[in-house]
Design a protein around this motif. Structure first.
Motif, short mmCIF file in Angstrom:
data_model
loop_
_atom_site.label_atom_id
_atom_site.label_comp_id
_atom_site.label_asym_id
_atom_site.label_seq_id
_atom_site.Cartn_x
_atom_site.Cartn_y
_atom_site.Cartn_z
N GLN A 1 6.15 -12.72 -5.91
CA GLN A 1 6.54 -11.82 -6.99
C GLN A 1 5.40 -11.51 -7.96
O GLN A 1 5.62 -10.77 -8.92
N THR A 2 4.22 -12.05 -7.72
CA THR A 2 3.09 -11.79 -8.60
C THR A 2 2.52 -10.40 -8.31
O THR A 2 2.65 -9.86 -7.20
N GLU A 3 1.85 -9.85 -9.31
CA GLU A 3 1.27 -8.52 -9.14
C GLU A 3 0.14 -8.53 -8.12
O GLU A 3 -0.06 -7.55 -7.39
N ALA A 4 -0.62 -9.63 -8.06
CA ALA A 4 -1.72 -9.71 -7.09
C ALA A 4 -1.17 -9.69 -5.67
O ALA A 4 -1.71 -8.99 -4.80
N PHE A 5 -0.09 -10.43 -5.42
CA PHE A 5 0.50 -10.47 -4.08
C PHE A 5 1.06 -9.09 -3.71
O PHE A 5 0.91 -8.62 -2.57
N LYS A 6 1.72 -8.46 -4.67
CA LYS A 6 2.26 -7.13 -4.39
C LYS A 6 1.16 -6.12 -4.12
O LYS A 6 1.26 -5.27 -3.22
N GLY A 7 0.07 -6.18 -4.92
CA GLY A 7 -1.03 -5.26 -4.69
C GLY A 7 -1.67 -5.46 -3.33
O GLY A 7 -2.02 -4.50 -2.64
N LEU A 8 -1.83 -6.74 -2.92
CA LEU A 8 -2.39 -7.02 -1.60
C LEU A 8 -1.47 -6.51 -0.50
O LEU A 8 -1.95 -5.97 0.51
N SER A 9 -0.18 -6.66 -0.67
CA SER A 9 0.77 -6.16 0.33
C SER A 9 0.69 -4.64 0.46
O SER A 9 0.71 -4.09 1.57
#
Length: 584
Positions: free
Chosen positions: A365-373
């Motif tokens: 749910q972190t922004e970094a994980f979402k951006g990488l996805s």
């Protein structure tokens, strides 16, 4: 020497590598330096302790040492007692701080064997007293919160009382040579415990390095494919050494860090620093443990989803293995489509499992994980269009049964035996021994001629074309072509060879001979076709019929035939045959 790693890399020296040795020397310097500094702390405490300076001078001097943007606060022995945020009785927060500091200084200048801190109700808050002398008044506005209650004010006042009582005790301790000397002896004595621990840690790291190197080398030798070790022993040794060194350095720093914090807490004027060091380490480790504990339940759910996906993907393996062997035939699922169907089913199960487990992965749910996805999805969308097209074409070829492994086909201008039918490409081997890799999209968009299914029966189909003039009876031409096919080794007589008149051109008739060849006798299609062409030439020369392929424009002055007497002129008379006479 560990037997699992190369001699030049695993013969451990008598001492640890260079940088751990440097850490050891640095540790000695760091341990001696704090000891010297801590021995001088009694003098430092005397120098920093409040002296008998007039109250007005102290009050005037204190604010000058504080940054202009900092909130005024009452301090003693490095501890914050009260923070002044509100004006009272016509005094600004800064004036209140100066007055409180002067009152505290006056109390400290009076001779006393002990200090007693008390709280009393005041008109607008709580009064803070030391030995009956008023130090400052605590106002509700000093709490820095909206609409403070009486309970908030009482709690804040009790905290200020406890801090002041502790600071006064440390102030008395700083003026006691006996207690400072005892603390210095405790610090020096603790070095007698720390240094053996560091020495033992160094010995344990050496022993661990030897054992891990030996075990890693032994395990690496077992990981072999076709007699070749998968893991480089040299790189594996470097990895083991790196892990051991990092663990050694981390434990070394932890021990020195904890000792330094404990040593600083032994002296009054450095006790705050020691407490801050200990609190920082405690908060860091606590944050890691709390984060791991909070992520563990969701991680267990994700692991459970993946375990179920693995169970489902392997549960149907026996059924598909029977389908591949031909024991199960459901029409749409046979030996040819069983393998791709199992791959598609596994892909669907794992894709669904990843989609279900994604919200439970730590950091999902972190922004970094979402951006990488999003980045990975964009890259896949831009770069996978051709890949998806190739995969779709491969599925079409598999499920329409256009090709099978072992069949002889012609795709465009390429001809050969199918050796592999993959998801993205198909490999065929030509009669000359070359292997061609053709994209599945190219095959799906081209005309494919499957010689292994033409005419039925075993083997594969062969065809060749000759053009003969109208002055030769067509019955004779058909008979000669069938005779040449009968003489060619490797060509089957069941089904029988067939001749078709495919065109009646202006100057000649086009005859096409279609035969069925045995795949294992004599071997490649190109060799069988070469033998068939040789027999056709021999038969037509034997009966005096000239072949005017590919174009026939008119009768020459002399017939273009080779009599049998001139079939083997030099150097063919004694030299090797151009084509091996297989079966003749």
């Amino acid at each position: 020497m560990p037997p699992g790693l190369p001699m030049t890399r695993t013969c451990l020296p008598a001492r640890l590598p260079t940088w751990p040795s440097l850490l050891d020397h640095l540790s000695r310097v760091l341990l001696l330096l704090p000891a010297v500094l801590l021995m001088a702390l009694p003098l430092a405490g005397r120098a920093q302790a409040p002296t008998a300076v007039p109250s007005s001078a102290v009050a005037a001097a204190l604010p000058a040492s504080r940054p202009a943007h900092a909130e005024p606060r009452l301090q003693l022995a490095g501890r914050d007692i009260v923070v002044f945020r509100a004006a009272a009785l016509g005094l600004s927060p800064t004036d209140r701080q100066r007055r409180a500091q002067a009152q505290l200084q006056a109390v400290l200048e009076m001779p006393a064997s002990d200090y007693h801190v008390a709280l009393r109700p005041a008109a607008e808050g709580r009064a803070l007293l030391v030995n009956g002398q008023l130090i400052s008044a605590l106002m509700p506005a000093d709490l820095g919160i909206d609409a403070p209650t009486e309970q908030d004010l009482d709690r804040h006042a009790q905290e200020a009382k406890a801090q002041l009582q502790r600071a006064l005790a440390e102030h008395q301790e700083a003026h006691s040579w006996q207690r400072l000397g005892l603390s210095a002896l405790w610090v020096l004595g603790s070095l007698g415990v720390l240094l053996p621990l560091l020495w033992a840690l160094r010995k344990v790291s050496r022993i661990s390095l030897r054992l891990l190197a030996r075990g890693a080398g032994a395990q690496a030798r077992k990981l072999q494919v076709s007699g070749v070790t998968l893991l480089s022993l040299e790189r594996l040794g470097d990895g083991v050494r790196l892990v051991v060194r990092l663990l050694h350095a981390g434990l070394w720093l932890l021990l020195v860090y904890e000792w330094l914090g404990w040593a600083l807490r032994q002296f009054p004027y450095t006790r705050v620093w020691g407490e801050q060091l200990h609190a920082a380490l405690r908060d860091a480790l606590g944050g890691v443990l709390v984060g791991a504990a909070s992520a563990l339940p969701q991680l267990l759910v994700a692991v459970l989803i993946f375990v179920l996906a693995h169970f489902l993907s392997t549960a149907l393996d026996p059924f598909f293995e029977r389908a591949e062997s031909g024991a199960v035939d459901l029409g749409w699922l046979d030996a040819d489509t069983a393998r791709p169907t199992r791959r598609l089913l596994r892909l669907g199960i794992w894709a669904f499992a990843v989609a279900m487990a994604y919200p439970y992965l730590p950091g999902a749910q972190t922004e970094a994980f979402k951006g990488l996805s999003v980045l990975i999805g964009l890259m896949a969308s831009l770069g996978a269009s051709s890949v998806v097209g190739q995969a779709a074409a491969g599925l079409i070829l598999m499920y329409t049964r256009t090709l099978r492994i072992g069949e002889y086909v012609r795709i465009g201008e390429h001809e050969g035996t199918v050796t592999e039918l993959g998801t993205f490409a198909t490999r065929i081997r030509t009669g000359q021994g070359d292997e061609l890799t053709l994209p599945n999209a190219l095959i799906a968009g081209s005309v494919t001629r499957n010689y292994s299914r033409t005419g039925g029966g075993a083997g594969f189909a062969l065809d060749t074309t000759v053009t003969i003039g109208y002055d030769t009876a067509w019955r004779q031409v058909e008979a000669m072509l069938k005779l040449a096919a009968a003489r060619t080794p490797g060509i089957l007589q069941d089904p029988a060879p067939r001749v078709f008149q495919t065109a009646l051109s202006d100057f000649y008739v086009e005859y096409r001979l279609v035969v069925q060849a045995q795949p294992t006798e004599p071997g490649p299609r190109a060799q069988v076709l070469s033998l068939l062409h040789a027999e056709i030439q021999d038969v037509f020369n034997e009966f005096g019929v000239q072949i005017m392929s590919p174009h026939y424009l008119g009768d020459p002055a002399e017939a273009k035939v080779v009599p049998p007497a001139r079939w083997r002129p030099a150097p063919a008379q004694d030299g090797p045959q151009s084509t091996p006479p297989l079966g003749r």
